[in-house]
Write an enzyme that holds these catalytic residues in place. Sequence first.
Site, PDB file in Angstrom:
ATOM      1  N   GLY A   1     -16.669  -0.697  -4.785  1.00 27.12           N
ATOM      2  CA  GLY A   1     -16.279   0.251  -5.379  1.00 27.12           C
ATOM      3  C   GLY A   1     -17.276   1.741  -5.288  1.00 27.12           C
ATOM      4  N   GLY A   2     -17.991   1.759  -4.283  1.00 29.55           N
ATOM      5  CA  GLY A   2     -18.792   2.983  -4.177  1.00 29.55           C
ATOM      6  C   GLY A   2     -20.211   2.926  -4.803  1.00 29.55           C
ATOM      7  CG  LEU A   3     -22.611  -0.442  -7.874  1.00 29.82           C
ATOM      8  CD1 LEU A   3     -22.637   0.716  -8.997  1.00 29.82           C
ATOM      9  CD2 LEU A   3     -22.677  -1.781  -8.311  1.00 29.82           C
ATOM     10  CG  LEU A   4     -23.465  -1.916  -2.977  1.00 32.47           C
ATOM     11  CD1 LEU A   4     -23.161  -3.266  -2.258  1.00 32.47           C
ATOM     12  CD2 LEU A   4     -24.709  -2.255  -3.831  1.00 32.47           C
ATOM     13  N   GLY A   5     -23.054   2.905  -2.248  1.00 30.76           N
ATOM     14  CA  GLY A   5     -22.975   3.913  -1.308  1.00 30.76           C
ATOM     15  C   GLY A   5     -23.686   5.046  -1.728  1.00 30.76           C
TER      16      GLY A   5
ATOM     17  CB  SER B   1     -14.720  -4.000  -2.249  1.00 33.97           C
ATOM     18  OG  SER B   1     -15.188  -3.045  -3.379  1.00 33.97           O
ATOM     19  N   PRO B   2     -16.677  -3.539   0.611  1.00 33.67           N
ATOM     20  CG  PRO B   2     -17.103  -2.414   2.785  1.00 33.67           C
ATOM     21  CD  PRO B   2     -15.908  -2.987   2.085  1.00 33.67           C
ATOM     22  CG  LEU B   3     -19.636   0.871   0.700  1.00 34.04           C
ATOM     23  CD1 LEU B   3     -19.605   2.429   0.925  1.00 34.04           C
ATOM     24  CD2 LEU B   3     -20.791   0.415   1.363  1.00 34.04           C
TER      25      LEU B   3
ATOM     26  CE1 TYR C   1      -3.356  -2.530   0.132  1.00 31.14           C
ATOM     27  CE2 TYR C   1      -3.908  -2.229   2.084  1.00 31.14           C
ATOM     28  CZ  TYR C   1      -4.134  -2.996   1.025  1.00 31.14           C
ATOM     29  OH  TYR C   1      -5.206  -3.900   1.033  1.00 31.14           O
TER      30      TYR C   1
END
Length: 330
Positions: free
Chosen positions: A220-224, A216-218, A53
């Site tokens: 990549g932002g799709l579920l946010g 990636s629980p969202l 990272y």
Amino acid sequence: MRYTQLGRTGLKVSRLVLGTMNFGPQTDEADSHAIMDAALDAGLNFFDTANVYGWGENKGRTESIIGSWFAKGGERRDKVILATKVYGNMAADGEAWPNHDKLSAVNIRRAVDASLKRLGTDYIDVYQFHHVDRNTPFDEIWQAIDVLIQQGKILYVGSSNFPGYKIAQANETAARRGGTIGLVSEQCLYNLAERRAEMEVVPAAREYGLGVIPWSPLHGGLLGGVIKKEVQGGRRASGRAADTLADPASRAQIQAYEDLLDKHGVEPGEAALAWLLTRPGVTGPIVGPRTAEQLASALRAVELELSEELLTALDEIFPGPGPSPEAFAW
């Protein structure tokens, strides 16, 4: 904050995992320190990072930021369950010298010492294999790990991005050798929109007593709440989220998801995290806040209770594969 055991171990960890991948590339050192302070103040004690990272010429930068935060004292290191990863090529120019990446005994020894130096600590709580190394047998890997455990440099071992059969292979090899208890956690891509882990990875993890740590629980932002943010003139979707929204059917699915949560008065990102916390075998999802506000939103998800009605409706929008092995056997 709520806590749970990490898989079959006696290690108690928070139900959210602080992901640090943005520390350095997107969040400067001062703000990164502030986010870690806020996380610790909220009771979040499980921090995840990786040696690569920082990326590119700055590989290792994220571990160094965490190390400078530990150096501030205040029992920061003692309060944190620290997880980092090994596998990646650490060469700044992308050209790895032979044996300077993956999971050979040589690279594991070299990589753990380099991580310890950057992190400013003498031990790592959970040392994770970032990917499968098809060229190194697990007998060699576990021999190297046994030495590190005996030296006190690492305490537990986890995997990341492993298929179910590799989880089984790794732990059967560990059991045959004796000594180490084998893998105790698996980090995998898992969220409402990507549920393939339920086919074999999650069942294997539960069978062998590994805690499941979704990344990636969202998605990549799709579920946010990405569509709502676009309409309101906020940050536009990019990467995986933008690619998904380009498909009309997928966009309609996300719109239905946002409409459902708006009806229930729940923020999409918080609902996506809360849903993962209801899934069998899940220790806690990794949240990677770029700002203190994003961390605060994630923390609210721990206390969010989703009704059976809402859980059923989410399953209808994002149907999972079903129980294993029935889902793929008949």
